[in-house]
Design a protein around this motif. Structure first.
Motif, PDB file in Angstrom:
ATOM      1  N   ASP A  78       0.813  -1.122   0.036  1.00  0.00           N
ATOM      2  CA  ASP A  78       0.154   0.057  -0.061  1.00  0.00           C
ATOM      3  C   ASP A  78       1.075   1.226   0.102  1.00  0.00           C
ATOM      4  OD1 ASP A  78       0.318  -1.598   2.691  1.00  0.00           O
ATOM      5  OD2 ASP A  78      -0.229   0.435   3.558  1.00  0.00           O
ATOM      6  N   ARG A 178     -15.135  -8.340  -1.004  1.00  0.00           N
ATOM      7  CA  ARG A 178     -15.514  -7.511  -2.527  1.00  0.00           C
ATOM      8  C   ARG A 178     -16.288  -8.556  -3.451  1.00  0.00           C
ATOM      9  NH1 ARG A 178     -10.101  -4.916  -4.711  1.00  0.00           N
ATOM     10  NH2 ARG A 178      -9.368  -6.927  -3.781  1.00  0.00           N
ATOM     11  N   SER A 190     -22.586  -6.291   2.671  1.00  0.00           N
ATOM     12  CA  SER A 190     -21.999  -5.157   3.171  1.00  0.00           C
ATOM     13  C   SER A 190     -20.990  -5.251   4.370  1.00  0.00           C
ATOM     14  CB  SER A 190     -22.906  -3.986   3.132  1.00  0.00           C
ATOM     15  OG  SER A 190     -23.874  -3.959   4.013  1.00  0.00           O
ATOM     16  N   ASP A 209      -7.214   2.978  -1.045  1.00  0.00           N
ATOM     17  CA  ASP A 209      -8.078   4.344  -0.872  1.00  0.00           C
ATOM     18  C   ASP A 209      -9.608   4.038  -0.648  1.00  0.00           C
ATOM     19  OD1 ASP A 209      -5.928   6.073  -1.333  1.00  0.00           O
ATOM     20  OD2 ASP A 209      -6.181   6.106  -3.625  1.00  0.00           O
ATOM     21  N   ASP A 210      -9.921   2.756  -1.127  1.00  0.00           N
ATOM     22  CA  ASP A 210     -11.227   2.199  -0.651  1.00  0.00           C
ATOM     23  C   ASP A 210     -11.678   1.778   0.469  1.00  0.00           C
ATOM     24  OD1 ASP A 210      -9.528   0.179  -1.315  1.00  0.00           O
ATOM     25  OD2 ASP A 210     -11.323  -0.878  -2.125  1.00  0.00           O
ATOM     26  N   THR A 211     -10.488   1.480   1.226  1.00  0.00           N
ATOM     27  CA  THR A 211     -10.694   0.951   2.660  1.00  0.00           C
ATOM     28  C   THR A 211     -10.343   2.002   4.042  1.00  0.00           C
ATOM     29  OG1 THR A 211      -8.694  -0.176   2.741  1.00  0.00           O
ATOM     30  CG2 THR A 211     -10.698  -1.190   1.892  1.00  0.00           C
ATOM     31  N   HIS A 212      -9.838   3.122   3.476  1.00  0.00           N
ATOM     32  CA  HIS A 212      -9.439   4.313   4.120  1.00  0.00           C
ATOM     33  C   HIS A 212     -10.605   4.572   5.190  1.00  0.00           C
ATOM     34  CE1 HIS A 212      -6.742   7.540   5.697  1.00  0.00           C
ATOM     35  NE2 HIS A 212      -7.954   8.135   5.647  1.00  0.00           N
ATOM     36  N   VAL A 214     -12.824   3.074   6.519  1.00  0.00           N
ATOM     37  CA  VAL A 214     -14.026   2.376   6.248  1.00  0.00           C
ATOM     38  C   VAL A 214     -14.755   1.982   7.602  1.00  0.00           C
ATOM     39  CG1 VAL A 214     -13.037   0.075   5.740  1.00  0.00           C
ATOM     40  CG2 VAL A 214     -15.174   0.915   4.724  1.00  0.00           C
TER      41      VAL A 214
END
Length: 315
Positions: A78, A178, A190, A209-212, A214
């Motif tokens: 990452d 996912r 979800s 970025d999609d799990t920052h 979250v």
């Protein structure tokens, strides 16, 4: 003559010993390469080794004009700017699954330590309160594992090993990923649905970025006052400020953390809480894991210098 390889991140020398037997390592000690080596020394370097979480932007890559491969020591990548690497035609490799068993072990250890209040019990004995028969509200019976609902967020190599270990404790296992996986566990559509169902949320998702952040205040609230969160992924996945607030207000019961928003993690409000178990990002720190990760690094470097595709590329 062995090929030269830049060691970008700071590693203990013992971890580089096997790799150094095959390649000529230039150790930057975690500092910008141009601070440690001259332009002439960096000019011919074609490959580097880095820790996946270490920030590695394009400007760092540009210090090595002939760079063709970035090899991450470990599963994560990452910190590497993959877009910048692709623009410069630099291949990126890692060590997929190399430390999965060790990380899964620490995840289960943190879960048991947090839910059974192991640190509180240890202090109760060491401090003499047990011998003095001193009552403590922290000593009331806790829920055990049989029948406990454990949600795994991320069903990759580590997530699958966590689920298998947890199932052996007679717990119910559900997951969100996912995509659905061919695993014998209940899939939830979800993260919100998973958090509402489970009492222990195991975070095993890859950082990005999609799990920052979250796992935020809403997710923690869905876990409920008897809920626990265990994070062995990356600190960026949890909104740490929201986590501290949830722990202080008893919105959730506790947490077990091996990773943090900033590392190393200095004493602060989080470390002062009695309902948290903390370890210093040591999930993959076993002899077997390091051997496996070194095998992957060696395989990636060997393939690259032989003009072949990396053995374990980041896709």
């Amino acid at each position: 003559m062995p090929e030269k390889v830049l060691v970008f991140s700071r590693f203990p020398k013992s971890l580089m010993q096997r790799i150094g037997e095959k390649f000529d390592l230039l150790d930057a000690g975690g500092k910008p390469p141009n601070e440690m080596f001259s332009a002439d020394q960096l000019a011919g370097i074609r490959a580097m080794i880095t820790a996946g979480g270490s920030p590695l932007p394009g400007r760092m890559m540009d210090m090595l004009p002939k760079l063709g491969a970035i090899v991450c020591y470990g599963t994560g990548y990452d910190g590497v700017d993959l877009k910048a690497a692709a623009e410069r035609r630099v291949a990126v490799g890692h060590s997929p699954g190399a430390n999965a068993a060790s990380v899964a072990d620490i995840a289960v250890t943190l879960m048991l330590a947090a839910t059974r209040r192991l640190l509180v019990l240890d202090t109760y004995v060491r401090g003499g309160d047990w011998a003095a028969a001193k009552p403590s509200p922290m000593m009331r019976p806790q829920a055990g594992m049989p029948g406990r609902k454990v949600g795994v967020y991320g069903m990759g190599e580590i997530g699958r090993k966590i689920a298998a270990r947890v199932a052996a404790f007679e717990a119910e296992v559900g997951y969100f990923s996912r995509s659905r996986r061919d695993v014998p566990y209940q899939y939830y559509p979800s993260l919100e649905a998973l958090a509402a169902w489970c009492s222990v949320l195991m975070i095993a998702v890859r950082a990005g970025d999609d799990t920052h952040h979250v796992v935020n205040a809403d997710i923690l609230k869905r876990l409920g006052e008897d809920g626990y969160v265990i994070n062995i992924a990356r600190g960026s996945v949890i909104d740490q400020k929201a986590l501290v607030e949830a722990l202080e207000s008893k919105t959730i019961a506790g947490a077990g953390l091996d990773v943090y928003a900033r590392e190393p993690h200095a004493p602060d409000a989080l470390t002062a809480l009695p309902n948290v178990v903390l370890t210093p990002h040591t999930g993959g720190h076993t002899q077997e894991s390091h051997r496996n990760m070194q095998d992957c690094v060696l395989a990636n470097l060997t393939a690259f210098f032989q003009g072949k595709p990396l053995a374990y590329p980041v896709n």
